[in-house]
Design a protein around this motif. Structure first.
Motif, PDB file in Angstrom:
ATOM      1  N   THR A  20       0.857  -1.181   0.000  1.00  0.00           N
ATOM      2  CA  THR A  20       0.000   0.000   0.000  1.00  0.00           C
ATOM      3  C   THR A  20       0.897   1.237   0.000  1.00  0.00           C
ATOM      4  O   THR A  20       2.099   1.155   0.269  1.00  0.00           O
ATOM      5  CB  THR A  20      -0.894   0.036   1.251  1.00  0.00           C
ATOM      6  OG1 THR A  20      -0.050   0.162   2.406  1.00  0.00           O
ATOM      7  CG2 THR A  20      -1.750  -1.217   1.358  1.00  0.00           C
ATOM      8  N   ASP A  21       0.320   2.395  -0.303  1.00  0.00           N
ATOM      9  CA  ASP A  21       1.096   3.635  -0.238  1.00  0.00           C
ATOM     10  C   ASP A  21       1.649   3.859   1.165  1.00  0.00           C
ATOM     11  O   ASP A  21       2.771   4.328   1.332  1.00  0.00           O
ATOM     12  CB  ASP A  21       0.241   4.829  -0.664  1.00  0.00           C
ATOM     13  CG  ASP A  21      -0.002   4.856  -2.166  1.00  0.00           C
ATOM     14  OD1 ASP A  21       0.781   4.213  -2.903  1.00  0.00           O
ATOM     15  OD2 ASP A  21      -0.959   5.510  -2.595  1.00  0.00           O
ATOM     16  N   GLU A  22       0.869   3.515   2.168  1.00  0.00           N
ATOM     17  CA  GLU A  22       1.318   3.680   3.550  1.00  0.00           C
ATOM     18  C   GLU A  22       2.559   2.829   3.828  1.00  0.00           C
ATOM     19  O   GLU A  22       3.516   3.280   4.445  1.00  0.00           O
ATOM     20  CB  GLU A  22       0.196   3.294   4.519  1.00  0.00           C
ATOM     21  CG  GLU A  22       0.574   3.475   5.973  1.00  0.00           C
ATOM     22  CD  GLU A  22      -0.578   3.142   6.908  1.00  0.00           C
ATOM     23  OE1 GLU A  22      -0.290   2.756   8.042  1.00  0.00           O
ATOM     24  OE2 GLU A  22      -1.744   3.265   6.496  1.00  0.00           O
ATOM     25  N   GLN A  23       2.547   1.594   3.343  1.00  0.00           N
ATOM     26  CA  GLN A  23       3.713   0.726   3.525  1.00  0.00           C
ATOM     27  C   GLN A  23       4.935   1.287   2.807  1.00  0.00           C
ATOM     28  O   GLN A  23       6.047   1.199   3.309  1.00  0.00           O
ATOM     29  CB  GLN A  23       3.414  -0.677   3.014  1.00  0.00           C
ATOM     30  CG  GLN A  23       2.464  -1.450   3.879  1.00  0.00           C
ATOM     31  CD  GLN A  23       2.063  -2.754   3.225  1.00  0.00           C
ATOM     32  OE1 GLN A  23       1.715  -2.799   2.045  1.00  0.00           O
ATOM     33  NE2 GLN A  23       2.101  -3.822   3.999  1.00  0.00           N
ATOM     34  N   ARG A  24       4.725   1.851   1.641  1.00  0.00           N
ATOM     35  CA  ARG A  24       5.846   2.397   0.873  1.00  0.00           C
ATOM     36  C   ARG A  24       6.518   3.542   1.604  1.00  0.00           C
ATOM     37  O   ARG A  24       7.736   3.667   1.590  1.00  0.00           O
ATOM     38  CB  ARG A  24       5.378   2.893  -0.489  1.00  0.00           C
ATOM     39  CG  ARG A  24       5.016   1.805  -1.435  1.00  0.00           C
ATOM     40  CD  ARG A  24       4.658   2.373  -2.779  1.00  0.00           C
ATOM     41  NE  ARG A  24       4.010   1.367  -3.590  1.00  0.00           N
ATOM     42  CZ  ARG A  24       3.742   1.523  -4.864  1.00  0.00           C
ATOM     43  NH1 ARG A  24       4.058   2.638  -5.470  1.00  0.00           N
ATOM     44  NH2 ARG A  24       3.157   0.574  -5.541  1.00  0.00           N
ATOM     45  N   TYR A  25       5.727   4.396   2.223  1.00  0.00           N
ATOM     46  CA  TYR A  25       6.287   5.614   2.804  1.00  0.00           C
ATOM     47  C   TYR A  25       6.588   5.494   4.299  1.00  0.00           C
ATOM     48  O   TYR A  25       7.560   6.049   4.774  1.00  0.00           O
ATOM     49  CB  TYR A  25       5.364   6.800   2.534  1.00  0.00           C
ATOM     50  CG  TYR A  25       5.229   7.056   1.052  1.00  0.00           C
ATOM     51  CD1 TYR A  25       6.321   7.493   0.303  1.00  0.00           C
ATOM     52  CD2 TYR A  25       4.039   6.810   0.395  1.00  0.00           C
ATOM     53  CE1 TYR A  25       6.213   7.690  -1.067  1.00  0.00           C
ATOM     54  CE2 TYR A  25       3.924   7.016  -0.980  1.00  0.00           C
ATOM     55  CZ  TYR A  25       5.013   7.455  -1.693  1.00  0.00           C
ATOM     56  OH  TYR A  25       4.908   7.643  -3.043  1.00  0.00           O
ATOM     57  N   GLN A  26       5.763   4.772   5.036  1.00  0.00           N
ATOM     58  CA  GLN A  26       5.987   4.679   6.477  1.00  0.00           C
ATOM     59  C   GLN A  26       6.873   3.497   6.854  1.00  0.00           C
ATOM     60  O   GLN A  26       7.615   3.568   7.820  1.00  0.00           O
ATOM     61  CB  GLN A  26       4.653   4.578   7.219  1.00  0.00           C
ATOM     62  CG  GLN A  26       3.858   5.865   7.144  1.00  0.00           C
ATOM     63  CD  GLN A  26       2.570   5.783   7.949  1.00  0.00           C
ATOM     64  OE1 GLN A  26       2.169   4.721   8.394  1.00  0.00           O
ATOM     65  NE2 GLN A  26       1.924   6.915   8.127  1.00  0.00           N
ATOM     66  N   LEU A  92       8.759   0.772  -7.477  1.00  0.00           N
ATOM     67  CA  LEU A  92       8.098   0.973  -6.185  1.00  0.00           C
ATOM     68  C   LEU A  92       8.438   2.318  -5.541  1.00  0.00           C
ATOM     69  O   LEU A  92       7.995   2.608  -4.445  1.00  0.00           O
ATOM     70  CB  LEU A  92       8.465  -0.169  -5.229  1.00  0.00           C
ATOM     71  CG  LEU A  92       7.850  -1.512  -5.569  1.00  0.00           C
ATOM     72  CD1 LEU A  92       8.497  -2.622  -4.759  1.00  0.00           C
ATOM     73  CD2 LEU A  92       6.342  -1.486  -5.324  1.00  0.00           C
ATOM     74  N   GLY A  93       9.246   3.105  -6.214  1.00  0.00           N
ATOM     75  CA  GLY A  93       9.553   4.435  -5.707  1.00  0.00           C
ATOM     76  C   GLY A  93      10.795   4.556  -4.844  1.00  0.00           C
ATOM     77  O   GLY A  93      11.018   5.567  -4.217  1.00  0.00           O
TER      78      GLY A  93
END
Length: 94
Positions: A20-26, A92-93
């Motif tokens: 999820t986006d949250e997993q990617r950033y946090q 994945l950024g």
């Protein structure tokens, strides 16, 4: 090099769900650790083409690496493995 990378197929190949986006950033460090471990566990170093004297050309294009190592279910040389991982991490950024 191609800008397109099929991250969903890659994640399926290494047995991880799409983050999820949250997993990617946090949880980026945890995600990175999980991807590296899963890649190492499921996509082996392989030099069968040399052993079998197939004399096939080695391509470093993302689509050809995907065809061989993701869709084809094979491993690759050390530089192919590392570049495939690089394409996945970029997608994945990272």
């Amino acid at each position: 090099m191609s800008d397109f990378f099929d991250i969903d197929s890659y994640l399926n190949r290494i047995g991880l769900p799409a983050p999820t986006d949250e997993q990617r950033y946090q949880d980026g460090l945890i995600l990175l650790r999980d991807i590296m471990a899963a890649h190492s566990r499921t996509i082996p170093f392989e030099n069968l083409d040399i052993v079998l004297k197939r004399n096939l050309p080695v391509s470093l294009e993302s689509m050809e690496l995907e065809a061989k190592m993701v869709a084809g279910g094979r491993g690759g040389y050390c530089f192919e493995n590392n570049l495939l991982l690089c394409f996945a991490l970029r997608a994945l950024g990272f």
